[in-house]
Design an enzyme around this catalytic site. Structure first.
Site, PDB file in Angstrom:
ATOM      1  N   HIS A 197       0.887  -1.479   0.358  1.00  0.00           N
ATOM      2  CA  HIS A 197      -0.154   0.008  -0.301  1.00  0.00           C
ATOM      3  C   HIS A 197       0.958   1.554   0.157  1.00  0.00           C
ATOM      4  O   HIS A 197       1.995   1.393   0.541  1.00  0.00           O
ATOM      5  CB  HIS A 197      -0.979  -0.095   1.277  1.00  0.00           C
ATOM      6  CG  HIS A 197      -0.093   0.296   2.309  1.00  0.00           C
ATOM      7  ND1 HIS A 197      -0.327   1.351   2.967  1.00  0.00           N
ATOM      8  CD2 HIS A 197      -0.043  -0.564   3.856  1.00  0.00           C
ATOM      9  CE1 HIS A 197      -0.555   1.231   4.580  1.00  0.00           C
ATOM     10  NE2 HIS A 197       0.618   0.210   4.908  1.00  0.00           N
ATOM     11  N   ASP A 248       5.462   2.450   7.002  1.00  0.00           N
ATOM     12  CA  ASP A 248       3.926   2.240   6.749  1.00  0.00           C
ATOM     13  C   ASP A 248       3.632   3.064   6.205  1.00  0.00           C
ATOM     14  O   ASP A 248       2.982   3.953   6.260  1.00  0.00           O
ATOM     15  CB  ASP A 248       3.819   1.927   8.115  1.00  0.00           C
ATOM     16  CG  ASP A 248       2.293   1.722   7.714  1.00  0.00           C
ATOM     17  OD1 ASP A 248       1.709   0.945   6.845  1.00  0.00           O
ATOM     18  OD2 ASP A 248       1.167   1.906   8.869  1.00  0.00           O
ATOM     19  N   GLU A 294      -5.437   1.734   1.970  1.00  0.00           N
ATOM     20  CA  GLU A 294      -5.416   0.730   2.727  1.00  0.00           C
ATOM     21  C   GLU A 294      -5.900   1.269   3.964  1.00  0.00           C
ATOM     22  O   GLU A 294      -6.547   0.542   4.897  1.00  0.00           O
ATOM     23  CB  GLU A 294      -3.983  -0.076   2.580  1.00  0.00           C
ATOM     24  CG  GLU A 294      -3.790  -1.400   3.348  1.00  0.00           C
ATOM     25  CD  GLU A 294      -3.419  -0.901   5.017  1.00  0.00           C
ATOM     26  OE1 GLU A 294      -2.771  -2.029   5.376  1.00  0.00           O
ATOM     27  OE2 GLU A 294      -3.208   0.583   5.148  1.00  0.00           O
ATOM     28  N   GLU A 295      -5.013   2.954   4.322  1.00  0.00           N
ATOM     29  CA  GLU A 295      -5.475   2.924   5.377  1.00  0.00           C
ATOM     30  C   GLU A 295      -6.596   3.644   6.350  1.00  0.00           C
ATOM     31  O   GLU A 295      -7.264   3.377   7.209  1.00  0.00           O
ATOM     32  CB  GLU A 295      -4.964   4.486   5.841  1.00  0.00           C
ATOM     33  CG  GLU A 295      -2.861   3.925   5.907  1.00  0.00           C
ATOM     34  CD  GLU A 295      -2.242   3.230   6.748  1.00  0.00           C
ATOM     35  OE1 GLU A 295      -3.267   2.379   7.942  1.00  0.00           O
ATOM     36  OE2 GLU A 295      -0.822   3.210   6.979  1.00  0.00           O
ATOM     37  N   ASP A 339       4.175  -5.292   3.533  1.00  0.00           N
ATOM     38  CA  ASP A 339       3.637  -4.425   4.058  1.00  0.00           C
ATOM     39  C   ASP A 339       4.509  -3.718   5.604  1.00  0.00           C
ATOM     40  O   ASP A 339       4.131  -4.289   6.615  1.00  0.00           O
ATOM     41  CB  ASP A 339       1.679  -4.373   4.912  1.00  0.00           C
ATOM     42  CG  ASP A 339       1.820  -2.913   5.217  1.00  0.00           C
ATOM     43  OD1 ASP A 339       2.259  -2.136   5.589  1.00  0.00           O
ATOM     44  OD2 ASP A 339       0.013  -3.367   5.392  1.00  0.00           O
ATOM     45  N   HIS A 389       2.128   4.865  12.493  1.00  0.00           N
ATOM     46  CA  HIS A 389       0.870   5.924  12.116  1.00  0.00           C
ATOM     47  C   HIS A 389       0.829   7.321  13.229  1.00  0.00           C
ATOM     48  O   HIS A 389       0.633   7.237  13.738  1.00  0.00           O
ATOM     49  CB  HIS A 389      -0.435   5.459  12.791  1.00  0.00           C
ATOM     50  CG  HIS A 389      -1.227   4.081  12.176  1.00  0.00           C
ATOM     51  ND1 HIS A 389      -2.253   3.884  12.177  1.00  0.00           N
ATOM     52  CD2 HIS A 389      -0.453   3.502  11.253  1.00  0.00           C
ATOM     53  CE1 HIS A 389      -2.799   3.190  11.126  1.00  0.00           C
ATOM     54  NE2 HIS A 389      -1.252   2.936  10.528  1.00  0.00           N
TER      55      HIS A 389
END
Length: 534
Positions: free
Chosen positions: A297, A309, A341-342, A370, A468
């Site tokens: 992603h 990420d 994706e998120e 990922d 994140h």
């Protein structure tokens, strides 16, 4: 043409024979082989030859972390110029799409940019939360509370009503999972719910249906590592229409025990229907009826640049695709950079669902990459055969896991299985019965003492402390992990590009024994990686 094809098959057979021999090499010879893979070893001119980049031993040799880092630097620059992120629906994501497309076109690929609808979600500003009765208390944004991903906007001041809470270590909270939990709930109140047992979106939807004007979900607190904040998503299909915050466990406990509590909450977000993109390309050569698909992603979360990420997976895939443009695979290799994706695995799910059944049947395997540069990393491989966590992937997934494991053994590097939890873009491929596998170096979970002894790093800290977060930038990458996992991806992709026999044999054995693989009939824990989380 027939002579050329025969020659390619001879070369492929030789390459696989040499690779197999290397995998079977005695342990005493492995240190010498490890020297073969050392960064900086190959001459870049050699890596322009079809033979080296088209073999399971040659392609990893040419996959250098320094080149992957160049792509990551470019993704970091894109984020820095676009409000610090590369989130789908934002300018930074569009710039990321353009960068991948341009790089692939320069390598000679025909690139397809596939648009798809999705629900864009991003904060306009920080939220606010305060107690207005029985005492005035101001709570701190991103310390005491945060937005639930995909919440609707809104401002609410109202009494707080706990919903079926179960406090304390070892609790088995099902708070808010059933409409019956809201029996007697006063309309217009704020529902106070606890993480556990079902998706966050289900809790918020039930609260809205019961007449809640807003909702706060706090962490479960059943274990020490489930007490803090996390970016919990309600899912793209959330239609509750009320604002939802997520808070720490301790705040939830305090609020639950405060008589006459009234809170004022403000959620300043944008949630709107729009479209974003997947980027797809495939090798010109190879059997179109036997496709190996590899995906990562491309989007980040709104909070940061997303360099681990999942810039790490996207950059490794881009470098591998560039090298493989010179290869002569016998099976077609298709590369995908997924969008949104998120926001709930939206791009990959859309791609698989819109494929005609005939084209799905052409995909022999899907490899997912990922997060492969976590600074406090472990070497995780998806548990395709179910030997570690009990859930098997579709037939052929065990064979893919064994290929990855064989490469780590060749490198004299430890590895272990990671659970199939449907938190990344392999989910829809799994649901459609396509063999899958992939790599992962860890996210927010905590490294154990045993793992620190095996891999190095620090026990008691997250594999990726910046997961994140704003600090997921270039400083949040282990080049050692990036090198090893990039090489492992190249090895397995190259192997399958020449032969899928290991997968074919497993599929045939499963069919012969009438063994089907079914998805476990239970609520799966899916999080802000993609879907929902409990």
């Amino acid at each position: 043409m027939q002579k050329k094809n025969n020659a390619r098959r001879v070369v492929a057979s030789f390459a696989l024979l040499a690779s197999t021999a290397a995998l079977a090499a005695p342990t005493a010879e492995i240190p010498a082989f490890d020297d073969y893979w050392s960064p900086g070893k190959p001459d870049s001119r050699v890596c322009r030859t079809p033979l080296l980049v088209g073999t399971p031993l040659g392609l990893p040799r040419c996959m250098q972390a320094s080149n992957i880092m160049t792509h990551l630097q470019n993704l970091q620059d894109i984020a820095s110029l676009n409000n610090g992120n590369r989130a789908s629906g934002q300018p930074g994501y569009q710039a990321s799409v353009d960068y991948v497309r341009t790089t692939l076109e320069r390598a000679g690929y025909r690139v397809r940019v596939q648009s798809f609808p999705f629900l864009a979600f991003y904060p306009e500003g920080p939220g606010s939360l305060a107690a207005v009765a029985p005492q005035t208390v101001q709570y701190t944004w991103e310390e005491d509370f945060t937005y639930a991903d995909q919440t609707d906007p809104g401002t609410v001041t109202a009494p707080v009503v706990p919903v079926d809470l179960a406090l304390g270590l070892g609790n088995t909270s099902t708070s808010g999972c059933e409409p019956e939990d809201f029996a007697g709930f006063p309309a217009g109140a704020i529902a106070l719910m606890q993480r556990g047992a079902c998706a966050f979106g289900q809790k918020a939807t039930n609260a809205a249906a019961a007449g809640a004007a807003g909702a706060i979900i706090f962490n479960q607190g059943d274990t020490e590592d489930r007490k803090g904040l996390l970016v919990a998503t309600l899912g793209e299909d959330y239609e509750g229409g009320i604002p939802v915050l997520f808070s720490t466990y301790q705040n939830g406990v305090t609020w639950a025990g405060t008589e006459g509590l009234q809170l004022s909450m403000n959620v300043d977000v944008v949630r709107e229907r729009t479209e974003t993109y997947n980027v797809l390309a495939e090798t010109r050569r190879g059997d179109p009826d036997n496709v190996i698909m590899v995906g990562a992603h491309l989007d980040s979360v709104f909070e940061g640049a997303g360099i681990n990420d999942n810039g790490s997976g996207s950059a490794a895939l881009l470098e591998m695709a560039t090298l493989m443009s010179r290869a002569y695979p016998l099976n077609k290799v298709r590369f995908a950079w997924w969008g949104a994706e998120e926001s709930g695995l939206v791009g990959s799910t859309y791609y698989v669902n819109q494929l005609p059944e005939e084209e799905k049947q052409q995909i022999k395997a899907y490899l997912n990459v990922d997060m492969i540069g976590s600074p406090n990393y472990a070497n995780f491989i998806y548990d395709g055969d179910g030997s570690d966590f009990g859930l098997q992937g579709p037939p052929g997934s065990g064979a893919i896991e064994r290929l990855f494991r064989s490469y780590f053994q060749l490198r004299n590097a430890p590895s272990e299985g990671t659970e199939i939890d449907f938190r990344s873009d392999y989910a829809q491929f799994f649901d459609d019965g396509i063999a899958f596998g992939g790599l992962f170096t860890g996210a927010e979970d905590i490294k154990s003492v045993e793992q620190a002894q095996r891999y190095g790093g620090t026990a008691g800290l997250a594999y990726d402390p910046c997961y994140h977060s704003e600090c997921d930038d270039l400083s949040n990458i282990s080049t050692e992990a990036l090198e090893l996992h990039g090489d492992a991806l190249a090895f397995t992709t190259s192997w399958l590009s020449l032969s899928t026999k290991v997968i074919d044999d497993e599929i045939a054995a499963a069919a012969e024994q009438s063994i089907g693989t079914m998805r476990i009939q239970q609520v799966q824990e899916k999080s802000r990686w993609g879907h929902w989380i409990r």
